[in-house]
Design an enzyme around this catalytic site. Structure first.
Site, PDB file in Angstrom:
ATOM      1  N   ASP A   5     -65.478  40.555  73.512  1.00 44.05           N
ATOM      2  CA  ASP A   5     -66.467  39.582  73.949  1.00 44.05           C
ATOM      3  C   ASP A   5     -65.805  38.290  74.401  1.00 44.05           C
ATOM      4  O   ASP A   5     -64.735  38.329  74.998  1.00 44.05           O
ATOM      5  CB  ASP A   5     -67.471  39.334  72.817  1.00 44.05           C
TER       6      ASP A   5
ATOM      7  N   HIS B  65     -71.493  33.695  72.962  1.00 47.27           N
ATOM      8  CA  HIS B  65     -71.793  35.124  73.059  1.00 47.27           C
ATOM      9  C   HIS B  65     -71.096  35.928  71.962  1.00 47.27           C
ATOM     10  O   HIS B  65     -71.719  36.624  71.166  1.00 47.27           O
ATOM     11  CB  HIS B  65     -71.382  35.603  74.450  1.00 47.27           C
TER      12      HIS B  65
ATOM     13  N   ASN C 243     -80.182  45.983  80.247  1.00 50.19           N
ATOM     14  CA  ASN C 243     -81.415  45.189  80.270  1.00 50.19           C
ATOM     15  C   ASN C 243     -82.122  45.305  81.610  1.00 50.19           C
ATOM     16  O   ASN C 243     -82.598  44.322  82.153  1.00 50.19           O
ATOM     17  CB  ASN C 243     -81.109  43.710  79.999  1.00 50.19           C
TER      18      ASN C 243
ATOM     19  N   SER D 192     -78.089  43.834  74.285  1.00 43.20           N
ATOM     20  CA  SER D 192     -76.801  43.344  73.816  1.00 43.20           C
ATOM     21  C   SER D 192     -76.917  42.742  72.426  1.00 43.20           C
ATOM     22  O   SER D 192     -75.906  42.495  71.775  1.00 43.20           O
ATOM     23  CB  SER D 192     -76.245  42.302  74.785  1.00 43.20           C
TER      24      SER D 192
END
Length: 1029
Positions: A208, A239, A329, A405
């Site tokens: 990430d 994030h 998504n 996510s």
């Protein structure tokens, strides 16, 4: 020197012979459509240096790979790029080089010829978009920097989501719970904590944006590594910190699942949310070298053909690292699964809300990898809560986020907790990507309402999976393990349409999970075991993975009802079994063996009437990847690629449901048009097609419509070469121009297919609102009809032309002139059959639909299948007294600057019926065909030599079109013997006349040669007599 002087008769004989042979091999130098050569806008900068990944066959120190290249490459123009990161001390299987654009092609070819080089690929870049922030790889029709990537979910919860089915918004402002609950308590994590299982000694790799070393929410940050070109280990976006908090946070407000998990933070994204494939490859190699247990990857995109990335994911799981990834998504649209979550060896996670409803943003299946070859797999694997989940902020405190996510680290946290219940010295013996997935899918709670392509196995159930793993013994299994036609809506789309005799095979693609070992084998074909006598009416053929690696394979069932079941109505039940073998584990001697079982419960009905049977053409559909296939509606600026599969059960699933509700039976044809029996179907439905057509297909379809009474319904799309040129963009990652390989549909190919009926589409791009038969509709980037026979019914409406050539017209219209009517819908009776053509498919495609035209579709099918004529559609006012006609040189042209054969299933390929056609024509050319192996080619392109196999012919270069007799344009396709349509006739002169001339020339030449030989013998005889005298 001997001089031979040819007499005039002999010269004439040679001339006639040469002429006849030339005529025999003559090919027309003109094409029915004019060609255009595109001008490349922008010049390639030859001094640009691009980065390429060179993959080697072995792992060695990077210095050894560099020395190998330096000692074996003779060409200059390349430079080795040093990668200074944590993986540098370990052997690697790839190198990163910079190559000058001027020598790119020659140098790459030289590199790939080296013995220890596997391949060379562009170093692609990943760019993560933010949900709610105009995310994704495209904005206002322009590509953002980075690899093409779909929108991902790490913005604050906005309580609003734009529906993919309309322009309306769905309001989520009402909290589903009066107070935010700890997601850990919803899964019962505290029950395992009380047993002492907290994720201890589990190595969790989080790929990430990094994490701060002194973050107060984490007790066990073991290592932070940076793989980017930025000089920091910290998370400046929040994030990576949020993901880590969901997995292992210990703050009371936002507890993670496994607080004692060892966190290894891999910073693979920059602050600008960009990452390169080479960064991932190094980071993946490091994860393998340092023996990670679990890896979370909350990224995804539509490109499943980035082979270095995809194959490295296989290597990750093959090394017993359990990978968890977000499914995407891009919901509520179907066919929107993201890679790598759509890979069978990865645990793909979808999202639900606290009411156990599938989140609107969660991507839906099926997987689209397999659509060109059959049918996709069930994905996601499981779903988890993904709306308003609490996690850690960058430095301190908690926040709420939504998206798949978010659901992905929920499952990753569950996995870490489950790993910790197995003693550390036995983990590698029991736990692997397959056994963990078995525990999750078998323990999941199936939700009421969503189908298998929305929820997979269902909501993760931590405690049920715990019970499975406690007593787990290595075995193989099938997911899904049941296909039950009586279980609706979970078994959609199968439960929506029963089986019947004479139909195309129904394909169900299941996944084989092999918990016995990373590699397994299927030595004998699967077996169908019917439960009763009726089960013998079912015929199943199987395609499957003979080698299962890594950990997973596929088992596809091709199901048909035998002809003797044409009148059967009832349920067929039974089991399919397949035996999987794996090598013995360390310390074992016997081969590991397991029998997998797939339970079937199938509804069967008598064969429906022909008029109600519709055949959907899937074979001629091309999607992204591998090519730049543009969107169908040019009004959509932020999603320029056509990547949703164009299948009945992906972006056309709402249309499929509507047709079933209307009593139609819809089957899928994944092979050429020669591979179906037209006498069985009322209508062939062709929607938004991009590929070419074999000549045999064109000829068979003409016969099917005229003589067999097949109905034909075509929904086209825009096609304009100038507009395609304008849609080109320069990709900063591949350092190359991306250009559409076709328009929304392949109009030149469709025009070839429809030419025998006197129908053709034009190159206008029409937009506007209109009403037909009291149904308000939107024409979104559709084509116009420029040819249509006299006697047909044509509906025209005033639209604006948004093509490049239509710009002048629009300026005049803005000056006060009235819009010109453009023909968009045509209906025609021809011979025994009926044809309907419409220039737009957006009203059937749920991807970017503004208004639907399902009512119009039903009336079209009533006409094509049953000859039921709607009084409005067949009003006398729209009947054509004169034909529409456009000259050949004004029809849409094929692009000559694109090698379309790279993307086509037709050009340069053999015509063959594949495993998605009826069993009796598998491996043949199809019905009523006696010609073997003719290849289709475009003007200007060489035919690929596919060898002289059983299905090839001596002459594969000719792609002759049937020669048509042509009347004057004023009476084009006028009335003669088929009602209002004069169908063109095939003429033998194309081959007969040259053949006759060739034979005549040969006979003449041989006769003259015989005469001259006799004269020579007489002269010799006379000279001999004179000598004797």
């Amino acid at each position: 020197m001997i001089i031979i002087q040819l007499s005039f008769p002999l010269k004439s004989a040679f001339f006639v012979t040469f002429l006849s042979v030339s005529l025999f091999h003559f090919k027309p130098l003109f094409s029915p459509t004019r060609k255009q050569t595109l001008t490349h806008y922008g010049s390639n900068n030859l001094t640009v240096r691009n980065n390429y990944i060179i993959r080697f066959t072995d792992y060695k120190p990077a210095s050894d790979h560099r020395s190998y290249l330096e000692s074996n490459l003779r060409s200059d123009g390349w430079e080795w790029i040093e990668r200074r990161n944590a993986a540098a001390k370990f052997p690697t299987d790839f190198g990163l080089v910079s190559i000058e654009g001027s020598v790119k092609e020659a140098l790459i070819e030289e590199i790939e010829r080296l013995g220890f080089v596997k391949d060379v690929n562009v170093d692609l870049s990943y760019n993560r978009g933010l949900l709610g922030a105009g995310g994704g790889a495209f904005e206002n029709g322009r590509k953002r920097p980075g690899k093409i990537f779909t929108s991902m979910s790490f913005s604050e919860e906005k309580h609003c989501h734009v529906s993919g089915l309309s322009n309306s918004s769905i309001n989520w402002s009402r909290h589903l719970l009066s107070q935010r609950s700890q997601v850990t308590s919803l899964f019962g994590a505290d029950a395992l904590w009380r047993k002492g299982y907290t994720g201890a000694k589990v190595k969790m790799a989080i790929f990430d944006t990094g994490i701060r070393a002194d973050h107060p929410h984490f007790r066990n940050i073991k290592e932070r590594t940076n793989w980017t070109n930025e000089d920091t280990l910290n998370d400046n976006l929040g994030h990576g910190t949020f993901v880590a908090g969901v997995i292992a946070g210990e703050d009371a407000e936002c507890l993670g699942f496994a607080p004692d998990t060892e966190i290894y933070a891999f910073r693979v994204f920059t602050d600008a949310q960009v990452s390169y494939t080479s960064w991932f490859l190094d980071a993946f190699n490091y994860a393998i070298a340092t023996n990670m247990d679990v890896l979370n990857l909350s990224i995804g995109g539509p490109d499943y053909l980035d082979l270095p990335f995809v194959e490295k994911v296989w290597e990750i799981t093959a090394n017993n690292i359990i990978m968890v990834s977000a499914i995407g998504n891009d919901g509520p649209l179907y066919g929107t699964l993201n890679n790598p979550a759509d890979q069978s060896d990865v645990i793909g996670v979808g999202g639900i809300d606290y009411s156990d409803h599938i989140a609107s943003f969660s991507s839906r299946g099926m997987s689209t990898w397999e659509i060109p070859h059959g049918y996709g797999r069930v994905k996601p694997d499981v779903v988890a809560y993904g709306r308003e989940i609490m996690g850690s902020k960058i430095s301190t405190g908690c926040k709420s986020l939504s998206g798949t996510s978010v659901a992905s680290p929920v499952v990753a946290g569950v996995v870490c907790l489950l790993v910790s219940i197995i003693p550390e010295n036995k983990r590698k013996e029991i736990l692997n990507p397959a056994s963990m997935k078995q525990a999750l899918v078998e323990g999941a709670a199936k939700l009421t309402g969503p189908n298998m392509y929305e929820q997979g196995a269902g909501r993760v159930d931590l405690l049920e999976s715990y019970e499975i793993l406690k007593s787990y013994q290595p075995r193989a299994s099938i997911f899904p393990s049941v296909l039950d036609y009586t279980d609706c809506p979970y078994s959609w789309p199968f439960c929506l349409q029963p089986l019947y005799a004479g139909a195309m095979p129904v394909i169900f693609n299941a996944t084989v999970l092999n918990g016995m070992g990373v590699i397994g084998y299927v030595h004998s074909p699967p077996i169908w075991h019917p439960s009763n006598e009726e089960g013998n009416l079912l015929s199943i053929r199987f395609t499957y993975s003979e080698v299962i690696w890594p950990w997973t394979g596929y088992l596809a069932l091709h199901m048909q009802i035998k002809e003797e079941g044409a009148h059967f109505s009832g349920v067929i039940e039974g089991n399919v079994t397949v035996r999987v073998h794996s090598p013995p584990a360390q310390g074992e001697r016997a081969v590991r063996t397991s029998t997998c079982v797939l339970k079937l419960k199938l509804n069967v009905v008598p064969t429906p009437p022909r008029s109600k049977r519709v055949l959907w053409d899937q074979f001629h559909s091309i999607k992204y990847p591998p090519g730049y296939i543009p969107r169908d509606s040019l009004d959509v600026r932020n999603d320029i690629l056509d990547w949703h599969g164009d299948h009945l059960h992906t972006n056309f699933h709402i249309m499929f449901n509507m047709l079933r509700d209307a009593g139609y039976y819809i089957e899928t044809l994944g092979s050429p048009l020669t591979c179906f029996d037209a006498s069985q179907y009322g209508t062939l439905l062709m929607v938004d097609l991009e590929d070419e057509y074999f000549q045999e297909e064109i000829e068979k379809l003409r016969d099917d419509v005229i003589n067999t009474g097949l109905g034909l319904a075509v929904f086209a799309e825009w096609y304009n070469v100038d507009t395609m040129v304008k849609m080109r963009f320069f990709d900063d990652n591949t350092r190359s121009w991306w250009t559409p390989v076709t328009g929304g549909a392949n109009i030149p190919a469709l025009n070839d297919l429809l030419a025998p009926f006197g129908i053709a589409f034009g190159d206008k791009i029409l937009n506007g609102d209109f009403s037909i038969d009291d149904e308000q509709s939107r024409y979104a980037s559709g084509a116009d009809i420029v040819r249509f026979p006299r006697g047909g019914y044509v509906h025209s409406f005033p639209f604006l032309d948004s093509s490049e050539s239509g710009a002048t017209q629009n300026l005049l219209l803005n000056s006060g002139m009235n819009k010109a009517d453009s023909p968009i819908l045509g209906l025609l009776e021809v011979g025994e059959g009926r044809i309907a053509v419409y220039g737009d498919s957006n009203c059937l495609d749920s991807s970017h639909m503004v208004t639907n035209c399902y009512r119009l579709l039903r009336k079209i099918l009533d006409f094509t299948g049953s000859n039921i004529k709607d009084p409005v559609l067949f009003s006398k006012s729209v009947k054509q007294d004169m034909p529409l006609y456009e000259d050949d040189n004004h029809l849409s042209s094929r692009r000559t600057d694109v090698n379309f054969s790279v993307y086509s299933a037709v050009l340069g390929k053999d015509l063959i019926c594949r495993t998605d056609s009826r069993f009796e024509v598998w491996g043949t050319k199809g019905y009523n065909l006696h010609i073997r192996g003719r290849n289709r080619k475009l003007p200007g392109y060489h035919v690929i030599d596919l060898g002289r196999g059983l299905n090839s012919t001596i002459d594969t270069s000719n792609s002759r079109r049937p020669k048509f007799t042509e009347k004057n344009k004023g009476d084009y396709f006028g009335n003669r013997y088929l009602g209002e349509l004069d169908v063109p006739e095939l003429v033998a002169s194309q081959w007969l006349v040259p053949a006759v001339i060739a034979i005549t020339g040969f006979v003449l030449f041989f006769s003259i040669w015989r005469i001259r030989q006799k004269r020579r013998r007489r002269r010799r005889s006379m000279s001999g007599r004179l000598a004797n005298l």
